[in-house]
Design an enzyme around this catalytic site. Structure first.
Site, PDB file in Angstrom:
ATOM      1  N   TYR A 190      -9.023  -1.484   4.626  1.00 14.85           N
ATOM      2  CA  TYR A 190      -7.899  -2.115   5.333  1.00 14.85           C
ATOM      3  C   TYR A 190      -8.028  -3.626   5.334  1.00 14.85           C
ATOM      4  O   TYR A 190      -7.043  -4.345   5.203  1.00 14.85           O
ATOM      5  CB  TYR A 190      -7.735  -1.556   6.757  1.00 14.85           C
ATOM      6  CG  TYR A 190      -6.856  -0.327   6.729  1.00 14.85           C
ATOM      7  CD1 TYR A 190      -5.469  -0.443   6.730  1.00 14.85           C
ATOM      8  CD2 TYR A 190      -7.403   0.936   6.615  1.00 14.85           C
ATOM      9  CE1 TYR A 190      -4.652   0.671   6.639  1.00 14.85           C
ATOM     10  CE2 TYR A 190      -6.604   2.067   6.527  1.00 14.85           C
ATOM     11  CZ  TYR A 190      -5.225   1.917   6.536  1.00 14.85           C
ATOM     12  OH  TYR A 190      -4.413   3.017   6.429  1.00 14.85           O
ATOM     13  N   ARG A 246      -6.838  -4.807   2.079  1.00 16.13           N
ATOM     14  CA  ARG A 246      -5.373  -4.741   2.010  1.00 16.13           C
ATOM     15  C   ARG A 246      -4.738  -5.815   2.885  1.00 16.13           C
ATOM     16  O   ARG A 246      -3.732  -6.424   2.531  1.00 16.13           O
ATOM     17  CB  ARG A 246      -4.884  -3.351   2.442  1.00 16.13           C
ATOM     18  CG  ARG A 246      -5.234  -2.258   1.439  1.00 16.13           C
ATOM     19  CD  ARG A 246      -4.713  -0.912   1.888  1.00 16.13           C
ATOM     20  NE  ARG A 246      -3.264  -0.865   1.970  1.00 16.13           N
ATOM     21  CZ  ARG A 246      -2.590   0.011   2.721  1.00 16.13           C
ATOM     22  NH1 ARG A 246      -3.235   0.912   3.437  1.00 16.13           N
ATOM     23  NH2 ARG A 246      -1.270   0.002   2.748  1.00 16.13           N
ATOM     24  N   GLN A 261       8.833   2.581   5.110  1.00 12.38           N
ATOM     25  CA  GLN A 261       7.536   3.269   5.073  1.00 12.38           C
ATOM     26  C   GLN A 261       6.428   2.234   4.927  1.00 12.38           C
ATOM     27  O   GLN A 261       5.257   2.559   4.965  1.00 12.38           O
ATOM     28  CB  GLN A 261       7.483   4.212   3.867  1.00 12.38           C
ATOM     29  CG  GLN A 261       8.517   5.302   3.909  1.00 12.38           C
ATOM     30  CD  GLN A 261       8.587   6.017   2.560  1.00 12.38           C
ATOM     31  OE1 GLN A 261       7.761   6.858   2.259  1.00 12.38           O
ATOM     32  NE2 GLN A 261       9.575   5.677   1.760  1.00 12.38           N
ATOM     33  N   ASP A 301       3.597  -3.531   5.822  1.00 13.26           N
ATOM     34  CA  ASP A 301       3.274  -4.943   5.575  1.00 13.26           C
ATOM     35  C   ASP A 301       4.026  -5.934   6.454  1.00 13.26           C
ATOM     36  O   ASP A 301       3.697  -7.123   6.478  1.00 13.26           O
ATOM     37  CB  ASP A 301       3.489  -5.277   4.088  1.00 13.26           C
ATOM     38  CG  ASP A 301       4.903  -4.945   3.599  1.00 13.26           C
ATOM     39  OD1 ASP A 301       5.868  -5.135   4.352  1.00 13.26           O
ATOM     40  OD2 ASP A 301       5.028  -4.487   2.438  1.00 13.26           O
ATOM     41  N   HIS A 318       5.739   4.146   9.471  1.00 12.16           N
ATOM     42  CA  HIS A 318       4.296   4.359   9.296  1.00 12.16           C
ATOM     43  C   HIS A 318       3.442   3.289   9.981  1.00 12.16           C
ATOM     44  O   HIS A 318       2.272   3.138   9.653  1.00 12.16           O
ATOM     45  CB  HIS A 318       3.956   4.441   7.796  1.00 12.16           C
ATOM     46  CG  HIS A 318       4.577   5.631   7.121  1.00 12.16           C
ATOM     47  ND1 HIS A 318       4.732   5.741   5.763  1.00 12.16           N
ATOM     48  CD2 HIS A 318       5.089   6.786   7.646  1.00 12.16           C
ATOM     49  CE1 HIS A 318       5.321   6.911   5.474  1.00 12.16           C
ATOM     50  NE2 HIS A 318       5.548   7.546   6.595  1.00 12.16           N
ATOM     51  N   CYS A 370      -6.605   0.946  19.927  1.00 14.64           N
ATOM     52  CA  CYS A 370      -7.858   1.519  20.419  1.00 14.64           C
ATOM     53  C   CYS A 370      -7.799   3.044  20.328  1.00 14.64           C
ATOM     54  O   CYS A 370      -6.804   3.656  20.717  1.00 14.64           O
ATOM     55  CB  CYS A 370      -8.080   1.085  21.864  1.00 14.64           C
ATOM     56  SG  CYS A 370      -9.560   1.831  22.575  1.00 14.64           S
ATOM     57  N   CYS A 402      -8.245   4.014  24.567  1.00 11.52           N
ATOM     58  CA  CYS A 402      -7.240   3.661  25.589  1.00 11.52           C
ATOM     59  C   CYS A 402      -5.891   3.275  24.969  1.00 11.52           C
ATOM     60  O   CYS A 402      -4.952   2.961  25.683  1.00 11.52           O
ATOM     61  CB  CYS A 402      -7.755   2.549  26.495  1.00 11.52           C
ATOM     62  SG  CYS A 402      -7.761   0.912  25.747  1.00 11.52           S
ATOM     63  N   CYS A 448     -11.850  -1.909  26.353  1.00  9.52           N
ATOM     64  CA  CYS A 448     -12.862  -0.894  26.675  1.00  9.52           C
ATOM     65  C   CYS A 448     -13.995  -0.831  25.655  1.00  9.52           C
ATOM     66  O   CYS A 448     -14.873   0.027  25.754  1.00  9.52           O
ATOM     67  CB  CYS A 448     -12.198   0.484  26.824  1.00  9.52           C
ATOM     68  SG  CYS A 448     -11.707   1.213  25.253  1.00  9.52           S
ATOM     69  N   GLY A 460      12.824   1.639  -3.828  1.00 10.61           N
ATOM     70  CA  GLY A 460      11.395   1.550  -4.156  1.00 10.61           C
ATOM     71  C   GLY A 460      10.498   2.533  -3.442  1.00 10.61           C
ATOM     72  O   GLY A 460       9.425   2.181  -2.994  1.00 10.61           O
TER      73      GLY A 460
HETATM   74  P1  NAD Z   1       4.816   4.831  -3.697  1.00 10.74           P
HETATM   75  O1  NAD Z   1       3.661   3.983  -4.130  1.00 10.74           O
HETATM   76  O2  NAD Z   1       4.647   6.281  -3.650  1.00 10.74           O
HETATM   77  O3  NAD Z   1       6.030   4.549  -4.679  1.00 10.74           O
HETATM   78  C1  NAD Z   1       6.491   3.274  -5.000  1.00 10.74           C
HETATM   79  C2  NAD Z   1       7.838   3.411  -5.687  1.00 10.74           C
HETATM   80  O4  NAD Z   1       8.345   2.109  -5.947  1.00 10.74           O
HETATM   81  C3  NAD Z   1       7.765   4.136  -7.043  1.00 10.74           C
HETATM   82  O5  NAD Z   1       8.797   5.105  -7.094  1.00 10.74           O
HETATM   83  C4  NAD Z   1       8.012   3.013  -8.063  1.00 10.74           C
HETATM   84  O6  NAD Z   1       8.692   3.468  -9.204  1.00 10.74           O
HETATM   85  C5  NAD Z   1       8.873   2.050  -7.258  1.00 10.74           C
HETATM   86  N1  NAD Z   1       8.805   0.644  -7.656  1.00 10.74           N
HETATM   87  C6  NAD Z   1       7.722  -0.078  -8.035  1.00 10.74           C
HETATM   88  N2  NAD Z   1       8.061  -1.358  -8.247  1.00 10.74           N
HETATM   89  C7  NAD Z   1       9.392  -1.466  -7.987  1.00 10.74           C
HETATM   90  C8  NAD Z   1      10.322  -2.529  -8.014  1.00 10.74           C
HETATM   91  N3  NAD Z   1       9.973  -3.774  -8.371  1.00 10.74           N
HETATM   92  N4  NAD Z   1      11.615  -2.273  -7.689  1.00 10.74           N
HETATM   93  C9  NAD Z   1      12.011  -1.017  -7.340  1.00 10.74           C
HETATM   94  N5  NAD Z   1      11.180   0.031  -7.301  1.00 10.74           N
HETATM   95  C10 NAD Z   1       9.882  -0.181  -7.626  1.00 10.74           C
HETATM   96  O7  NAD Z   1       5.303   4.235  -2.315  1.00 10.74           O
HETATM   97  P2  NAD Z   1       6.048   4.927  -1.082  1.00 10.74           P
HETATM   98  O8  NAD Z   1       7.109   5.823  -1.578  1.00 10.74           O
HETATM   99  O9  NAD Z   1       6.385   3.834  -0.162  1.00 10.74           O
HETATM  100  O10 NAD Z   1       4.961   5.883  -0.368  1.00 10.74           O
HETATM  101  C11 NAD Z   1       3.606   5.597  -0.278  1.00 10.74           C
HETATM  102  C12 NAD Z   1       3.007   5.373   1.100  1.00 10.74           C
HETATM  103  O11 NAD Z   1       2.172   4.262   0.908  1.00 10.74           O
HETATM  104  C13 NAD Z   1       3.872   5.010   2.255  1.00 10.74           C
HETATM  105  O12 NAD Z   1       3.572   5.873   3.282  1.00 10.74           O
HETATM  106  C14 NAD Z   1       3.472   3.581   2.687  1.00 10.74           C
HETATM  107  O13 NAD Z   1       3.193   3.552   4.065  1.00 10.74           O
HETATM  108  C15 NAD Z   1       2.219   3.294   1.948  1.00 10.74           C
HETATM  109  N6  NAD Z   1       2.110   1.975   1.287  1.00 10.74           N
HETATM  110  C16 NAD Z   1       2.649   0.843   1.850  1.00 10.74           C
HETATM  111  C17 NAD Z   1       2.569  -0.386   1.200  1.00 10.74           C
HETATM  112  C18 NAD Z   1       3.177  -1.620   1.850  1.00 10.74           C
HETATM  113  O14 NAD Z   1       3.273  -1.680   3.066  1.00 10.74           O
HETATM  114  N7  NAD Z   1       3.642  -2.591   1.071  1.00 10.74           N
HETATM  115  C19 NAD Z   1       1.910  -0.486  -0.023  1.00 10.74           C
HETATM  116  C20 NAD Z   1       1.353   0.692  -0.574  1.00 10.74           C
HETATM  117  C21 NAD Z   1       1.476   1.896   0.096  1.00 10.74           C
HETATM  118 ZN    ZN Z   2      -9.664   0.522  24.514  1.00  7.28          ZN
END
Ligand code: NAD
Ligand code: ZN
Length: 256
Positions: free
Chosen positions: A71, A74, A105, A108, A123, A131, A134, A154, A191
């Site tokens: 994490y 990331r 989803q 970020d 998500h 925590c 708590c 805590c 996406g």
């Molecule tokens: P995924 O990785 O499963 O799919 C990404 C999708 O985006 C694919 O279908 C791909 O073809 C498409 N894609 C890639 N580049 C693109 C662009 N420039 N324009 C349009 N489409 C494009 O991601 P998901 O469906 O969001 O699911 C994965 C899980 O991963 C989620 O639960 C999410 O919480 C998490 N996640 C989040 C982040 C973030 O917050 N940026 C990054 C990675 C994963």
């Molecule tokens: Zn706590």
């Protein structure tokens, strides 16, 4: 750009302009152009781990340090990125009164930084810790220095305030998302591979209620088979084009 794409973009723009209640669903693809890797991309150092093996309550129980290292890595990436034209186009669609809500989803926080107001973070957010005891919430403005971070109340472990694989989405959020997708007459899906549930099911709810599904993705996804308009383009490109088409039309109308 292929002519076909131009027509699809116009079709999408018109459907959005005519809509009474349009909602958006975004996934990692919209942030890919900000430089945040999707889960299915190449992750260098972390490529030997699968997200499904790190983003789980079991992994955290077994090895909180490893999960927090991942994490932290990331977070370092995410804190150094900015929203891209795709995020900003969605802000404009909201300000035009067209897009009523974005259900994301992504963890970020880039939609909020861009300026979108009506967001449901299905998500959670990587910019917060919670925590395990708590449930105190800590907002991070940078990645935590000491791993694993501890609760200021805590002293128990903090965990990322995100929904992990195998965990349920908080009930109130999911209920609101389902409601929004059931009343939406247009759902704009951007996406997402559509394979993470229950998020991937939301467009199906709109479809079942007779709404129009517009999808923007560089590849076909688990949503594509129900899409009325599938724009096989990058999110930033397609969304910018949609917004300029709508603004052009509105300007012409108001100058009459
Ligand atoms: P995924 O990785 O499963 O799919 C990404 C999708 O985006 C694919 O279908 C791909 O073809 C498409 N894609 C890639 N580049 C693109 C662009 N420039 N324009 C349009 N489409 C494009 O991601 P998901 O469906 O969001 O699911 C994965 C899980 O991963 C989620 O639960 C999410 O919480 C998490 N996640 C989040 C982040 C973030 O917050 N940026 C990054 C990675 C994963
Ligand atoms: Zn706590």
């Amino acid at each position: 750009m292929k002519k076909n794409h131009e027509e699809l973009i116009e079709k999408a723009a018109i459907a959005l302009m005519k809509s009474d209640f349009a909602v958006g669903l975004t996934g990692a693809g919209i942030s890919a152009e900000s430089g945040i890797p999707t889960f299915r991309g190449k992750n260098g150092l972390w490529s030997k781990f699968k997200a499904e093996e790190l983003a789980t309550p079991q992994a955290f129980k077994r090895n909180p340090n490893l999960v927090w290292e991942w994490y932290k890595w990331r977070m370092e990436k995410i804190f150094n990125t900015k929203p891209n034209l795709g995020h900003y186009a969605l802000v404009e669609l909201e300000q035009l009164g067209i897009l009523k809500y974005i259900i994301t989803q992504n963890v970020d926080g880039l939609h909020q930084i861009a300026g979108s107001k009506f967001i449901i973070e299905l998500h959670g957010s990587i910019r917060r810790g919670r925590c395990i005891k708590c449930r105190y919430i800590v907002a991070f403005d940078k990645p935590p220095r000491d791993i694993p971070p501890r609760c200021p109340e805590c002293n128990n472990l903090l965990r990322p305030d995100v929904v992990w694989f195998g965990e349920p989405i908080p009930e109130d959020k999911l209920k609101r998302a389902i409601k929004l997708f059931s009343i939406a007459d247009v759902a704009l899906i951007i996406g997402t591979s559509g394979v993470v549930q229950p998020a991937g099911y939301l467009p199906y709810i709109t479809k079942e209620h007779g709404g129009i599904i517009i999808e923007i993705n560089i590849r076909s996804s688990a949503i594509t088979s129900i899409a009325d308009i599938f724009i096989n383009e990058k999110a930033s490109y397609a969304l910018t084009k949609i917004v300029s088409f709508i603004k052009n039309k509105t300007m012409k109308k108001s100058s009459k």
